[in-house]
Design an enzyme around this catalytic site. Structure first.
Site, PDB file in Angstrom:
ATOM      1  N   HIS A  13       0.876  -1.280   0.113  1.00  0.00           N
ATOM      2  CA  HIS A  13      -0.271  -0.308   0.009  1.00  0.00           C
ATOM      3  C   HIS A  13       0.618   1.604  -0.066  1.00  0.00           C
ATOM      4  CE1 HIS A  13      -0.505  -0.229   4.402  1.00  0.00           C
ATOM      5  NE2 HIS A  13       0.763   0.276   4.315  1.00  0.00           N
TER       6      HIS A  13
ATOM      7  N   HIS B 131      -1.761   4.732   9.249  1.00  0.00           N
ATOM      8  CA  HIS B 131      -0.475   5.460   9.789  1.00  0.00           C
ATOM      9  C   HIS B 131      -0.227   6.589  10.754  1.00  0.00           C
ATOM     10  CE1 HIS B 131       0.077   2.910   6.165  1.00  0.00           C
ATOM     11  NE2 HIS B 131       1.451   2.720   6.546  1.00  0.00           N
TER      12      HIS B 131
ATOM     13  N   HIS C 136      10.830  -3.466   3.386  1.00  0.00           N
ATOM     14  CA  HIS C 136      11.274  -2.241   3.345  1.00  0.00           C
ATOM     15  C   HIS C 136      11.819  -1.762   4.120  1.00  0.00           C
ATOM     16  CE1 HIS C 136       6.960  -1.822   4.467  1.00  0.00           C
ATOM     17  NE2 HIS C 136       7.036  -0.215   4.388  1.00  0.00           N
TER      18      HIS C 136
ATOM     19  N   GLU D 276       4.354  -5.087   8.486  1.00  0.00           N
ATOM     20  CA  GLU D 276       2.822  -5.084   7.693  1.00  0.00           C
ATOM     21  C   GLU D 276       2.550  -6.302   7.634  1.00  0.00           C
ATOM     22  OE1 GLU D 276       2.652  -0.640   6.647  1.00  0.00           O
ATOM     23  OE2 GLU D 276       3.451  -1.814   5.116  1.00  0.00           O
TER      24      GLU D 276
HETATM   25 FE   LIG Z   1       2.533   1.248   5.234  1.00  0.00          FE
END
Ligand SMILES: [Fe+2]
Length: 320
Positions: free
Chosen positions: A12, A59, A193, A240
């Site tokens: 996302h 977030h 990431h 995540e």
């Molecule tokens: Fe995220």
């Protein structure tokens, strides 16, 4: 009765949303990323779910660090796009399904998963970017979406196993809902990431691809993976991916992988995407497996006539 027909996992990455909003999808860099979702949009247009459940993380848009629920289920009628610092994304308001959401909340909480019930919430790129990738950019999202926010921003997040078992509980909840609804579950976030610190920019394609393989074939193995392994192998934000296990837990043990896409990079993130389908209810095994099952059954039948009849009759394994 409602049933879950498929699960979709997708990164996302916020920069994907920015590329859509700023009309940059045809630029070579972004075209590579978006080209991987063309087939997915076709699949979704054919699947036509009645409702989606989107497992994502906020977030610090709806929940500041002052208040971070581990699992928060959106039970409102609608969820406006959040302002993430440069104004709300120009995407439709997400319409919820309060009746199904309330039913899931009751079923799951009585099954001892202590969800936070949220009756007012804005949703950020964590939810809206995957909707864009699967539905394009329509004026209205084509079906109601129930948001399920999972804390993966403030340590400790839930374990992969807890997420997987929550998926199981959600499936049970959906299957006890009386209306005949076809439901698709989204798992979002990832893949590898890390956005800050000395390892910023970390990408681990080998880990990501193995994760995708196991998501289809051996999710129980992934459910045992500790947080530290996600963080070591896939970067701090790679954790995540525990959210993908909620989606996978909501599916059958055996699923059909109908599509997969993986590309590096989008912004500083590896992009992963997979579509897993449950077999249609009442569908039998593949012909070879059906034959083997019939042969096994025939061995237990003593009468030759009954044995022949058993072999001639297909063995249908009911879907769950
Ligand atoms: Fe995220």
């Amino acid at each position: 009765m409602a049933r879950i027909i498929a699960g979709v996992a997708s990164s996302h990455v916020p920069a994907i949303g920015a590329a859509i909003d700023n009309h940059r999808t045809e630029e070579p860099y972004w075209k590579r990323v978006f080209s991987g979702f063309e087939k997915s949009k076709e699949w979704m247009a054919k699947a036509k779910p009645d409702v989606c459940i989107a497992v994502y993380n906020d977030h610090a848009s709806a929940f500041s660090v002052e208040f971070v629920p581990t699992f928060a289920l959106g039970c409102a009628a609608e969820f406006p796009p959040a302002d993430e610092g440069w104004g709300p994304r120009p995407v439709p308001v997400v319409k919820g399904h309060p009746e199904l959401a309330a039913h899931i909340a009751q079923s799951v909480i009585l099954d001892e998963f202590d969800l936070t019930v949220v009756n007012k919430m804005e949703v950020d790129h964590g939810l809206t970017v995957p909707l864009n990738l699967l539905f394009g950019s329509p004026k209205e999202w084509p079906c109601p979406v129930i948001p399920l926010a999972v804390n993966v921003v403030l340590y400790p997040p839930p374990t992969g196993h807890r997420c997987f078992m929550l998926g199981r509980a959600i499936r049970k909840a959906v299957e006890s809902y009386p209306e005949d609804l076809r439901v698709v579950v989204f798992g979002t976030g990832g893949m590898s990431h890390q956005i800050s610190g000395p390892r910023a920019g970390l990408i681990n394609s080998k880990f990501d691809k193995a994760f995708l393989d196991n998501l289809t074939k051996d999710p129980a193995k992934l459910a045992c993976m500790p947080h530290v392994e996600y963080m070591r192998e896939a970067g701090a934000e790679g954790v995540e991916m525990v959210m993908w296990l909620v989606m996978r837990g909501a599916l059958d043990d055996k699923v059909e992988e109908v599509y997969r896409y993986y590309t590096v990079p989008a912004s500083n993130t590896a992009v992963g995407h997979i579509i897993l389908e449950n077999k249609p209810r009442g569908a039998g095994r593949r012909p070879a497996a059906r034959k083997r099952a019939a042969a096994r059954k025939a061995k237990t039948v003593k009468s030759p006539a009954k044995r022949a009849a058993a072999l001639a009759k297909p063995t249908i394994i009911r879907g769950r």
